[in-house]
Write an enzyme that holds these catalytic residues in place. Structure first.
Site, PDB file in Angstrom:
ATOM      1  N   ASP A  59      33.365 -43.875  12.132  1.00 37.35           N
ATOM      2  CA  ASP A  59      33.532 -42.472  11.734  1.00 37.35           C
ATOM      3  C   ASP A  59      32.926 -42.395  10.322  1.00 37.35           C
ATOM      4  O   ASP A  59      33.016 -43.408   9.699  1.00 37.35           O
ATOM      5  CB  ASP A  59      34.796 -41.931  11.980  1.00 37.35           C
ATOM      6  CG  ASP A  59      35.100 -40.484  11.344  1.00 37.35           C
ATOM      7  OD1 ASP A  59      34.328 -39.673  11.726  1.00 37.35           O
ATOM      8  OD2 ASP A  59      36.208 -40.194  10.721  1.00 37.35           O
ATOM      9  N   ASP A  61      33.937 -39.419   7.566  1.00 35.29           N
ATOM     10  CA  ASP A  61      34.921 -38.891   6.696  1.00 35.29           C
ATOM     11  C   ASP A  61      36.341 -39.376   6.798  1.00 35.29           C
ATOM     12  O   ASP A  61      36.692 -39.558   8.304  1.00 35.29           O
ATOM     13  CB  ASP A  61      35.175 -37.252   7.136  1.00 35.29           C
ATOM     14  CG  ASP A  61      34.057 -36.377   6.311  1.00 35.29           C
ATOM     15  OD1 ASP A  61      34.207 -36.521   5.149  1.00 35.29           O
ATOM     16  OD2 ASP A  61      33.239 -35.625   7.152  1.00 35.29           O
ATOM     17  N   ASP A 221      40.057 -42.535  11.695  1.00 34.14           N
ATOM     18  CA  ASP A 221      40.920 -42.190  10.735  1.00 34.14           C
ATOM     19  C   ASP A 221      41.762 -40.765  11.230  1.00 34.14           C
ATOM     20  O   ASP A 221      42.648 -40.599  10.811  1.00 34.14           O
ATOM     21  CB  ASP A 221      40.473 -42.056   9.255  1.00 34.14           C
ATOM     22  CG  ASP A 221      39.875 -40.428   9.221  1.00 34.14           C
ATOM     23  OD1 ASP A 221      40.292 -39.808   8.517  1.00 34.14           O
ATOM     24  OD2 ASP A 221      38.818 -40.098   9.952  1.00 34.14           O
TER      25      ASP A 221
END
Length: 279
Positions: A59, A61, A221
């Protein structure tokens, strides 16, 4: 290695001229506390079942860079301007529970359900433009990212970035992190049938790299990202940059780390290399 492909290619990003609303020159959020304050993390499940490792998917961000505080400030500022929550600013808990990891189209209905969709999406576009201006001043990579990238390159593993972020954000963050030549493929959820938490973006990355989900794992996250990775048949390493450890474990993370220097991560990576050498 050639620069990553983004659908067809990754064009240069043009930084938008966003009017200043707040002085972000010293934007290290005192009220936005990392979940690392609750460490040590106790999850230590092994990644051994993905051996031999073929690829790692990332990922962007909150996984490659600590961008959640910057998104938080942009949302807080703009939502307050339009009178959200009777003009009271949102707090970190609201951001984590209602915004983090979600796609902008979904956020239109979460945050602005009474607005016409086109108006709500315009708000999201303006918010992303403000985020990019802040990020240009403040963005920092997750600790240890450079060493991990060198390790991945040394082993010749395939890699892709998979994100719910809009194209302009993905371009900016990858450029600022100097990862244009690291990723072979960049998958945007907006170019898939469904965004995370659906598995579609990760399935597209697997197909583009021509790798098996049984020999690939994901760094994520957010709850939506972990669910998307699991839905595509891959384990996820939860990055507890900002979101609480237990939230990531409950979402299905195989293990949770605080950053790319975490000894638990390297124990798993070294074990994977040893297993590969025995095969």
């Amino acid at each position: 290695m050639p620069a990553a492909t983004l659908a067809t290619s990754l064009p240069h990003n043009i930084f938008p001229n966003v009017p200043k609303r707040t002085n972000f020159s010293t934007l290290v959020p005192s009220g936005f506390s990392a979940s690392s304050t609750s460490y040590p993390i106790n999850s230590n499940t092994s990644l051994s079942f993905v051996a031999p490792l073929e690829a790692i998917l990332f990922d962007i961000d909150g996984t490659l860079c600590d961008s959640d505080p910057l998104h938080y400030y942009a949302f807080r500022d703009m939502l307050q301007e339009v009178g959200f929550n009777n003009g009271s600013p949102i707090d970190e808990e609201f951001f984590i529970n209602n915004i983090s990891g979600k796609h902008n189209e979904e956020l239109c209905t979460v945050l602005l359900p009474d607005w016409e969709f086109e108006k709500a999406m315009k708000f999201m576009v303006d918010k992303e433009a403000l985020f990019r201006r802040i990020a240009a001043e403040q963005l920092q990579p997750i600790s240890g990212l450079e060493n991990l990238c060198k390790w991945v390159e040394k082993l010749g593993l395939k890699r892709a970035a998979v994100t719910n972020a809009p194209r302009s954000n993905a371009e900016l963050l990858i450029s600022m992190l100097k990862l244009e030549d690291f990723f072979e493929v960049i998958v945007l959820a907006e170019e898939c049938a469904r965004p995370k938490p659906f598995p579609d973006p990760y399935l597209k990355a697997l197909d583009a790299l021509k790798v098996s989900p049984h020999h690939t794992f994901v760094f994520e996250d957010s709850v939506s990202g972990i669910k998307a990775a699991n839905g595509a048949g891959m384990p996820a390493v939860g990055m507890a940059t900002r979101n609480p450890e237990q939230m990531l474990l409950d979402a299905g993370a195989t293990l949770v780390i605080k950053d790319y220097n975490d000894p638990k991560l390297w124990e798993n990576l070294e074990a994977l290399v040893k297993q590969k050498s025995r095969l």
